[in-house]
Design a protein around this motif. Sequence first.
Motif, PDB file in Angstrom:
ATOM      1  N   SER A  26      -5.324  -6.728 -37.624  1.00 17.33           N
ATOM      2  CA  SER A  26      -5.971  -5.680 -37.391  1.00 17.33           C
ATOM      3  C   SER A  26      -5.364  -4.310 -36.564  1.00 17.33           C
ATOM      4  CB  SER A  26      -7.549  -5.530 -37.079  1.00 17.33           C
ATOM      5  OG  SER A  26      -7.432  -6.193 -35.781  1.00 17.33           O
ATOM      6  N   GLN A  27      -4.366  -4.991 -35.983  1.00 19.56           N
ATOM      7  CA  GLN A  27      -3.493  -4.100 -34.707  1.00 19.56           C
ATOM      8  C   GLN A  27      -2.553  -3.361 -35.434  1.00 19.56           C
ATOM      9  OE1 GLN A  27      -2.471  -7.234 -32.292  1.00 19.56           O
ATOM     10  NE2 GLN A  27      -4.388  -7.145 -31.090  1.00 19.56           N
ATOM     11  N   THR A  28      -2.466  -2.068 -35.116  1.00 22.53           N
ATOM     12  CA  THR A  28      -1.461  -1.112 -35.444  1.00 22.53           C
ATOM     13  C   THR A  28      -0.761  -0.409 -34.343  1.00 22.53           C
ATOM     14  OG1 THR A  28      -3.121   0.744 -35.512  1.00 22.53           O
ATOM     15  CG2 THR A  28      -2.626  -0.688 -37.480  1.00 22.53           C
ATOM     16  N   ASN A  35       6.889  -1.891 -36.774  1.00 24.70           N
ATOM     17  CA  ASN A  35       6.398  -2.643 -37.751  1.00 24.70           C
ATOM     18  C   ASN A  35       7.090  -4.150 -37.678  1.00 24.70           C
ATOM     19  OD1 ASN A  35       4.577  -0.659 -39.361  1.00 24.70           O
ATOM     20  ND2 ASN A  35       6.487   0.056 -39.936  1.00 24.70           N
ATOM     21  N   HIS A  50       3.531 -10.153 -32.183  1.00 25.55           N
ATOM     22  CA  HIS A  50       3.879  -9.638 -33.530  1.00 25.55           C
ATOM     23  C   HIS A  50       5.478 -10.096 -33.709  1.00 25.55           C
ATOM     24  CE1 HIS A  50       0.376  -7.362 -34.699  1.00 25.55           C
ATOM     25  NE2 HIS A  50      -0.091  -7.445 -33.245  1.00 25.55           N
ATOM     26  N   ARG A 201       1.867 -10.030 -42.479  1.00 25.12           N
ATOM     27  CA  ARG A 201       0.519  -9.327 -42.031  1.00 25.12           C
ATOM     28  C   ARG A 201      -0.218  -9.459 -43.123  1.00 25.12           C
ATOM     29  NH1 ARG A 201       1.509  -4.639 -38.097  1.00 25.12           N
ATOM     30  NH2 ARG A 201      -0.749  -5.247 -37.856  1.00 25.12           N
TER      31      ARG A 201
END
Length: 230
Positions: A26-28, A35, A50, A201
Amino acid sequence: MATSLFLIAAAVALLISPASSLTCTSQTFPQTNTNFTNCTDLPTLKAFLHWTYHPDTRPDPTLEIAFIAPPTRPEGWIAWALNPTGTGMLGAQSLVAFRDTNGSVVVRTYNIRAYGPIVESRISYEVLSRRGEYSDGVMRIFATLAVPSAGGEVNQVWQVGASVRDGVPVRHDIAAENLNSKSKLPLVVTAASGSGAVAGRQTQTGGCSRVWRSGLYGVLVLLGVWIFVF
């Protein structure tokens, strides 16, 4: 009628509750072109990683990472490391982030050779880029490392602390979650890896399913209340 609409709205809210934000999927990141191929909810310290591994980069493969965790206190620090010689803190080639005296977040490198006070130093991995951020009680480390001869997986260690004194991170707590903040990091993840990491993801092992079950339970409870009332 108004009561029933309220209950239905509350049930839907449970399905999209803030708990769903507690997973890496859910993390951006607001920055353009930030990315990552994989992400994982680390098992301790409310931390997330990430990463994207580039095995064909020359002269050495590279690893891009974003490490996210809340420091123990706002004036504290967070750290993420690779350890080429062991699975714990000794030997960890660390990136440590904390807020400088001017309020900006700095990311410094530490080669952890012994228990006790740490000294800023070069690490065995070439750091091609690094930066830090802090907002809403959460700190982030973004970095790119050259990782020659990494193989299929590497040892990773992460940590958080409560304070920084004279530009030096003060020792962290020794609670169980601090002592257990280590794991293997698979550089390339497949959907069948079963490691708890998320390939591309797209799927989440454990975290999202728990949120869904929690939300569904809330819906059933509220529907039961609705039936009872009406």
